[in-house]
Structures are given as C-alpha cells and as structure tokens.
Enzyme design. Sequence first.
Site, PDB file in Angstrom:
ATOM      1  N   ASN A 399       0.840  -1.189   0.000  1.00 59.67           N
ATOM      2  CA  ASN A 399       0.000   0.000   0.000  1.00 59.67           C
ATOM      3  C   ASN A 399       0.887   1.256   0.000  1.00 59.67           C
ATOM      4  OD1 ASN A 399      -1.915   1.960   0.448  1.00 59.67           O
ATOM      5  ND2 ASN A 399      -3.094   0.771   1.911  1.00 59.67           N
ATOM      6  N   ASP A 400       1.475   1.600   1.150  1.00 61.92           N
ATOM      7  CA  ASP A 400       2.272   2.840   1.236  1.00 61.92           C
ATOM      8  C   ASP A 400       3.372   2.912   0.176  1.00 61.92           C
ATOM      9  OD1 ASP A 400       0.787   3.397   3.466  1.00 61.92           O
ATOM     10  OD2 ASP A 400       2.338   2.833   4.905  1.00 61.92           O
ATOM     11  N   VAL A 401       4.005   1.777  -0.088  1.00 60.12           N
ATOM     12  CA  VAL A 401       5.167   1.819  -0.990  1.00 60.12           C
ATOM     13  C   VAL A 401       4.775   2.013  -2.454  1.00 60.12           C
ATOM     14  CG1 VAL A 401       6.593   0.441   0.575  1.00 60.12           C
ATOM     15  CG2 VAL A 401       5.339  -0.699  -1.263  1.00 60.12           C
ATOM     16  N   ALA A 440       1.218   3.796   7.231  1.00 57.17           N
ATOM     17  CA  ALA A 440       1.273   5.251   7.406  1.00 57.17           C
ATOM     18  C   ALA A 440      -0.098   5.838   7.742  1.00 57.17           C
ATOM     19  CB  ALA A 440       1.836   5.911   6.152  1.00 57.17           C
TER      20      ALA A 440
END
Length: 473
Positions: A399-401, A440
């Site tokens: 997700n965040d990456v 995050a």
Amino acid sequence: MIVPAVFLQDENFVDLLYIVAFSLFIYGLSGLTGPRTAVRGNKIAAVGMAIAFIATLLTRGVLSGSSTPWLIALGVVLGAAVGIPAALNVRMTAMPQMVALFNGVGGGAVALIAWVEYRHHFGGDFALKVEIPSLFAAIVGSISFWGSSIAFGKLQEILPGRPIKLPGQSLINAGLLLVCVASAVVLAAGTHSQLLFFFGILVAAGVLGLMVVLPIGGADMPVVISLLNAFTGLSAAATGIALNNTALIVAGMIVGASGSILTNLMAKAMNRSVPAIVAGGFGGAVDAPVSAGSDGGTVRATSAQDVAIQLSFARLVVIAPGYGMAVAQAQHAVRELERALEAKGVEVKYAIHPVAGRMPGHMNVLLAEADVPYDLLREMDDINPEFSRTDVTLVIGANDVTNPAAKNEPGSPIYGMPILEVDRSAAVVVLKRSMASGFAGIDNPLFYEPKTSMLFGDAKTSVTEVTSEVQAL
Ligand code: TAP
C-alpha cells in the site's frame, strides 16, 4: 572442550576467547548480507556470544562474592525463560516489534549498569576515563530504552501510529538534551556525590527518548528503529570502556557502526535526512490523513477470473509485494502464480521496495523462502523505469510503498518518499482485503485510478484462485 585448570582465569586465555568471539561476530555479520546465508550467520554470531559470555565468567573477579554466581545463574534462567519462547513463537510479521523491544532492553540494561557503576564509586574516586563513558552510556541507553518502548507501542498498535507532536517540540527536545549534558558536566566536574544529578540525567534522557519517537509517523518507523539500534550499540561500547571489557566495546561498536550505516541507507531510501530525525522534525509534516476518495474517485472491484485473463494475455507482469503478502503468508502461492504465467510465455518480475513489509529485506527473505530466483527480483531504482512498458502490475498486499501521494501531494506525510511507480504501468491490480490504509495510515489515490482494479480478499486465497484460473485457461 576440556580446558586445563591453569588456563582458567588466565588473562591471555580470556583475551584469546574474546578474539575468537569477535571473529565469529564479524564472520556471522557478513552472512547477514544475503537471505540464503543469514540464518547460518546468525547461528555463528550466537556461538560467538556464548564464547564471549564464558570468557566474561572466566575473567578474574567476576565470580567473586558468594551470591554472584547465583545472581548470574538467575539472570541467565530468567532471560532464557523469557527470550527463548518469545523468539520461537514470534510471528514473522511481528519481528520489528520484537527487534524494537530487545533493542530497548539492551539500552535499558546499559543505563542500569551505568547507574550501578555510579553507585559503586559514589562519594569515592571516580576516574574521568570511567566516569565520562558511564555518563554517556546512561544518557544514550536511557534514550534508547524509552524511545524503543514507544516504537514497540506504535508497531504493536498499542499507541497510535500517527505522529504525536507537542507545540515547540524541537525546543523541548533541545532543553532536555541540555539538562542531560549540563548534569553530566556537573558530575564530571567533581560534584559527583550528588546522586540527584544522575537521576536527572536518567529522567531527562528518558523523556527525550519518548519525545523523539512520538512525533515520528508510521512510514518513517524503519529509520528510527535502526537509529535506536545504533544508539544502543554506542551506549554498550561506552559501558565496555567504563568496565574495561573488550567484548562489550567490540560488540557495541559492531552494532553501533552497522546500525549507523543501516540508518543512513534507510534514510536515503525514504528520502529523509538523519539530522532531521535527531532534530525531531521528522515524518510528521501533516497530521490529517489525506483522502484520495474524497474527490469523488470510484473503486473498481474485479474477480479472480478477470485478473487471470488480464495476466495471461500480458507480455510483462510485475509483482509488487508488501506487508499484506507477509501477513497472508502468500509467498509460495505467488511463486506458483509466477510459474503458471511463465508457462504461458509471460515474463514476470518482482519489484522490491526497500521498506516494503516491516523490516529491512522483508520481501527478499519471504521470496527466497519460496525459492523465487534472485535474478527475478528488481530493486526500486531498477524497476521504476520498466513500469512504462509493463502490461499489468500485481500489487500484493502493498500500500504505502505504491502510494503516488508521495510524488504528487506536497501536504502528504509521506511526500518525498520514493515509491514503486506502479501507476505508470498500463494496468494495475491490487490484492488486499478492504480499502483500509497501510502502516502510514493514509489513503492511497492509486486505488481510485481508472487503470486500477481491486481484487478484495486475503492475498493467499486470491493468488491461489487466480493461479487456478490461469492454469484453466
Ligand atoms: P502497508 O502500507 O503497511 O500496507 C499493507 C497492506 O496490506 C494493507 O493496506 C492491508 O490492507 C494489506 N493486507 C494486510 N493483510 C492482508 C492479507 N491477509 N491479505 C491481503 N492484504 C493484506 O505495507 P507496505 O506497502 O509494504 O509498506 C510498508 C510500510 O511499513 C511503510 O509505511 C513502511 O515505512 C512501514 N515500515 C516498514 C518497515 C521496514 S524496515 N520494512 C518497518 C516498519 C514500518 P487490508 O487491511 O485492506 O487488507
């Protein structure tokens, strides 16, 4: 091993054992550079630690005192009773919390040793060459213990992962640091009979540890864990100088140096600066989560069958794994899918983000466990230029990456963090269970893009279903 009695408690023999121990630490550490040699490297370093422990027991004076051997035995039994089951039972996904906890315990032990040393010399003669490293160890060990405890709380989700910041945070941090240094100077200058100053150091450094880590947002946690690790190493080395224990100096410096190098590499990977971390203005630019869906974006759900068709007709498929693949333990299923696609003539590559998952090299370790050939793995900088010629990118529990807000939204807490630019491929399929955010705690605009479709469900189940469909085509 039978050691002639004459050697026992002989200083040269103890030094020899220490040299063997350090050599094993360094040799073991070199094994940690690759997932295939990491387990062996860890075992070698553990043997080194056992030898260092025996050497310390053989050091003249260590076992003197009638209760000392019993206290040492009690420490060993208690440590083993807590440490062994914890290490055996920890889930792979909970490893970072465990690292944070063990690291914190190391820092706390160092601060306590410094305190014991201080009490030992209380009111008597305390040579500066012993006192200065003890004070340093008390400050840094205490920062490390309390900072690591907060990191553990955030990773274990006992504390909120979002940045928690007080107004004037940097000034408060500077003030606390000043209290630590000023108290240390007062003590070193000769008024060391005042235990109050020593407690002042422990308390101010502890609060500083809390204050430094609380404002750090979820996505930046890897850097802070590695930094605290380096702190613990340096404080242990300082304690080694104070106690004149070579093993502690060498082991502490190895941890301090490798932790510092790792911190630097992680900070670079996250596009953050290490001085900004120490100053406390790190990772917390914005408190409010960014909502990609609020501008009316819609989400397109898809099925395993549709994904199988999309993949089977692709020339190049890139798999971008993340933390969700680790949670689902989907790595073996992913390898099966890769094989099924390759059997149909599709080229498959893996895109590896340096902080995907919850620990450095997390994806590499999982994929190596599933026997994915190493030459299919591409680091972020190598794969990003390839996305523009990729037909389908399969985002598996990441997700965040992959969040384009890091590139496009200056207000985002992850703005500036390099990402896998999966949004540049012709089509994106995201496998996750819901629309929940990642570590995050922010929304991901990628999920609302017209080229993106979402395959909802547990990653392992979804990948297995897609593989069956591919094989059936
Ligand atoms: P994340 O952003 O944390 O996203 C993981 C996603 O996996 C979640 O959105 C979750 O969505 C999904 N997921 C969880 N369980 C799943 C399952 N069983 N099946 C399918 N999907 C599942 O992961 P990432 O993209 O790998 O990024 C890593 C984050 O952790 C970064 O913010 C990084 O800074 C931080 N971090 C990294 C490290 C290191 S060193 N790697 C250490 C600490 C923190 P659903 O709940 O909807 O399924």
